[in-house]
Design a protein around this motif. Structure first.
Motif, PDB file in Angstrom:
ATOM      1  N   PRO A  58       0.832  -1.213   0.000  1.00 23.48           N
ATOM      2  CA  PRO A  58       0.000   0.000   0.000  1.00 23.48           C
ATOM      3  C   PRO A  58       0.865   1.260   0.000  1.00 23.48           C
ATOM      4  O   PRO A  58       1.943   1.299   0.591  1.00 23.48           O
ATOM      5  N   ASN A  59       0.380   2.298  -0.657  1.00 22.42           N
ATOM      6  CA  ASN A  59       1.086   3.578  -0.660  1.00 22.42           C
ATOM      7  C   ASN A  59       0.856   4.358   0.630  1.00 22.42           C
ATOM      8  O   ASN A  59       1.705   5.151   1.036  1.00 22.42           O
ATOM      9  N   ASP A  60      -0.281   4.146   1.235  1.00 19.13           N
ATOM     10  CA  ASP A  60      -0.653   4.891   2.435  1.00 19.13           C
ATOM     11  C   ASP A  60       0.194   4.433   3.618  1.00 19.13           C
ATOM     12  O   ASP A  60       0.141   3.257   4.004  1.00 19.13           O
ATOM     13  N   GLN A  62      -0.342   4.824   6.589  1.00 16.72           N
ATOM     14  CA  GLN A  62      -1.212   4.422   7.688  1.00 16.72           C
ATOM     15  C   GLN A  62      -1.917   3.093   7.425  1.00 16.72           C
ATOM     16  O   GLN A  62      -2.714   2.645   8.254  1.00 16.72           O
ATOM     17  N   ALA A  63      -1.636   2.468   6.280  1.00 21.29           N
ATOM     18  CA  ALA A  63      -2.224   1.158   6.003  1.00 21.29           C
ATOM     19  C   ALA A  63      -1.828   0.178   7.103  1.00 21.29           C
ATOM     20  O   ALA A  63      -0.695   0.223   7.604  1.00 21.29           O
ATOM     21  N   ARG A  94      -0.116  -3.993   4.598  1.00 20.61           N
ATOM     22  CA  ARG A  94       1.306  -4.077   4.297  1.00 20.61           C
ATOM     23  C   ARG A  94       1.817  -5.332   5.005  1.00 20.61           C
ATOM     24  O   ARG A  94       1.667  -5.457   6.220  1.00 20.61           O
ATOM     25  N   TYR A 133       6.251   3.502  10.667  1.00 23.80           N
ATOM     26  CA  TYR A 133       4.800   3.583  10.470  1.00 23.80           C
ATOM     27  C   TYR A 133       4.113   3.836  11.815  1.00 23.80           C
ATOM     28  O   TYR A 133       3.391   2.984  12.330  1.00 23.80           O
ATOM     29  N   ALA A 136       0.208   3.331  11.923  1.00 12.90           N
ATOM     30  CA  ALA A 136      -0.391   2.122  11.338  1.00 12.90           C
ATOM     31  C   ALA A 136      -0.768   1.123  12.426  1.00 12.90           C
ATOM     32  O   ALA A 136       0.006   0.883  13.354  1.00 12.90           O
ATOM     33  N   SER A 332      -8.741   4.359   7.488  1.00  8.16           N
ATOM     34  CA  SER A 332      -8.130   5.368   6.620  1.00  8.16           C
ATOM     35  C   SER A 332      -7.527   4.781   5.350  1.00  8.16           C
ATOM     36  O   SER A 332      -7.023   5.496   4.507  1.00  8.16           O
ATOM     37  N   TRP A 333      -7.560   3.459   5.200  1.00 10.53           N
ATOM     38  CA  TRP A 333      -6.993   2.824   4.013  1.00 10.53           C
ATOM     39  C   TRP A 333      -8.099   2.117   3.240  1.00 10.53           C
ATOM     40  O   TRP A 333      -9.170   1.844   3.753  1.00 10.53           O
ATOM     41  N   ARG A 334      -7.833   1.804   1.979  1.00  4.68           N
ATOM     42  CA  ARG A 334      -8.799   1.100   1.137  1.00  4.68           C
ATOM     43  C   ARG A 334      -8.075   0.012   0.359  1.00  4.68           C
ATOM     44  O   ARG A 334      -6.938   0.207  -0.076  1.00  4.68           O
TER      45      ARG A 334
END
Length: 346
Positions: A58-60, A62-63, A94, A133, A136, A332-334
């Motif tokens: 994931p790019n986020d 917070q994933a 992640r 992170y 996360a 906050s992630w998708r």
């Protein structure tokens, strides 16, 4: 089944309930294709561990983050590792596997290896992941030896000593002495011989390079015919234990079950050939933070079920359910669109 224990919902296919069939099936079936990136994580003592990150990640930042610890002589190539990492990755997490020292693509540097109670490297990894992170949500899983190590670490650190929301422990030999005894009897000797072959070959190469301070030569090493003997002459002296019995006593996590504060799921099969059938009858009751799920069948890290017209690992389905429950608090992630699980025989 007591109030502290729950029956797992795993149901083996008809004719495939045998513990040894369940244990061996995952090695005979295709497993997911999974790309990875490799990172060398330097450790404070000058050694290193190899991290394998599932790709794409994931790019986020917070994933949510899924951390996996493998079993004795396991690796990224182990069937359960590929399935669990792929499941987490496809769920939008992640996902990373930490190879214990010397289990990655390179030998470790120092004159030592790894063992079931060696929590320091995992603790260092969690600190690094917390730095990278910080926001996360993080969940860790340990399989077999890795499960015993993870449970011991969780008990040592208490409920807030790790940047970790929860732990998952699968097929863990929480009484190492009892497991060594189980592996020395009957058909389980097949697994013991397989593990010993891998362990002896790795140590043999390092002995031939004069890298290990052991009081045995290559010929004596190759004559070690049980895991208990190996732990007496290799594991114990390399890692500061008096002998195998001292190692088993100090490294086993089972006696810590009652002191676990972090939310922890333990999955175990009553017919696991790597440990006695009454394993949990001889251990303290788990704390309220532990959910112990016991299956009547499943073997050792087997749990293969019939689903969607094929044999598939129930562990992957159980993990997906567990991660879904955790991810509710981290919205906050998708999940990236269009991703599908493919399989290969590699």
């Amino acid at each position: 089944m007591s109030a502290a224990r729950h029956w797992a919902d795993f149901v083996p296919p008809r004719g495939l309930a045998n513990a040894h069939i369940q244990t061996l099936l995952p090695r005979m079936l295709p497993r997911p294709r999974l790309s990875r990136s490799v990172e060398i994580l330097e450790l404070p003592d000058g050694d290193f561990v190899e991290l394998n990150w599932a790709q794409p990640a994931p790019n986020d930042p917070q994933a949510p983050l899924f951390v996996l610890f493998h079993g004795l002589e396991g690796s990224f190539a182990s069937p359960y590792a590929r399935w669990l990492l792929a499941t987490a990755s496809l769920s939008g997490w992640r996902a990373v596997l930490m190879h214990f020292r010397g289990c990655g693509s390179q030998p470790n540097r120092l004159p030592r290896a790894y063992h079931s109670g060696d929590t320091a490297d995992a603790y260092w990894l969690f600190a690094e992941l917390s730095r990278r992170y910080p926001k996360a949500l993080k969940v860790a899983a340990g399989v077999s030896l890795g499960g015993n190590m993870l449970l011991k670490l969780v008990a040592e650190q208490g409920g807030d000593g790790l940047d970790l929301a929860g732990a998952i422990v699968v097929s863990a030999p929480l009484d190492l002495a009892a497991s060594a005894d189980s592996l020395s009897r009957g058909f389980a000797r097949l697994y013991e011989r397989h593990l010993l072959k891998a362990l002896r070959c790795k140590v043999r190469d390092r002995l031939m390079r004069d890298e290990l301070p052991l009081a045995l030569d290559v010929a004596a090493l190759m004559r070690l015919d049980s895991l208990r003997a190996y732990d007496d002459f290799v594991t114990a002296p390399l890692h500061g234990f008096r002998n195998a019995a001292d190692y088993y006593r100090r490294a086993s996590a089972g006696h810590l079950l009652g002191s676990i504060e972090l939310p922890t799921l333990i999955v175990h099969a009553n017919d696991d050939p790597f440990m006695p059938a009454n394993l949990f009858d001889n251990l303290p009751p788990p704390s309220d933070a532990v959910r112990l799920e016991i299956a009547r069948h499943g073997g050792h890290v087997g749990f293969m079920e019939w689903r969607d017209g094929r044999l598939r690992p129930w562990l992957a389905r159980r993990l997906a359910h567990e991660l879904s429950a955790w991810s509710v608090s981290n919205a906050s992630w998708r999940l990236p669109a269009g991703r599908r699980l493919s399989r290969s025989g590699s």
